[in-house]
Design a protein around this motif. Structure first.
Motif: not given
Length: 158
Positions: A23-48
């Motif tokens: 469960a702890s590892e799944q929470n970490k994985l979920e946090d990493a996924k959320n961070s990745y999604t936010v970073a990817n959105e910011r990257f796409e916005e920056a590229m635009t």
């Protein structure tokens, strides 16, 4: 049976502990996924934004290049006009110099001719006599009259 129960209890604790770790590892994985999604959105916005800025820059550069080209053309046209005007003025000056030089050589002859023509005139002779008399009267009275030159010193009187 007690030993089996103890083994089962021990295995159950291990399973519960592993479930907590999972469960702890799944929470970490979920946090990493959320961070990745936010970073990817910011990257796409920056590229635009970068693409928009680049497009604006390219447009401004083209406008500036066109303006520079137009100004250089205007400058070239102004230079050509100035050179034409300079050439025209130099030609006029040369013509005026030639005319003035020609007039200088002609005018003394005209002056002499005019003086010769008027020498025979009674009016001219009377004007000269009056000027000489006036000059002599002033000089005799102590005043300074006109000089010989201003009375036509180069002209012979009859």
């Amino acid at each position: 049976m007690n030993a089996t129960k103890l083994e089962l209890e021990d295995e159950r604790r291990k399973v519960v502990s592993l479930e907590f770790q999972l469960a702890s590892e799944q929470n970490k994985l979920e946090d990493a996924k959320n961070s990745y999604t936010v970073a990817n959105e910011r990257f796409e916005e920056a590229m635009t934004n970068n693409e928009d800025l680049r497009a604006q820059w390219v447009k401004k550069k083209k406008e500036s290049d066109l303006k520079i080209t137009r100004l250089e053309k205007e400058l070239e046209d102004d230079r050509a006009k100035a050179m034409e005007e300079k050439a025209r003025l130099e030609k006029e000056l040369e013509e005026e110099k030639t005319k003035a030089s020609s007039e200088r050589t002609v005018y003394p002859d005209l002056y002499v001719a005019a003086m010769e023509q008027f020498k025979g005139s009674a009016d001219f002779q009377m004007a000269i006599d009056a000027a000489v008399a006036s000059n002599l009267a002033r000089e005799g009275a102590g005043g300074a009259g006109p000089s010989e030159r201003s009375l036509g010193a180069g002209v012979k009187m009859k």
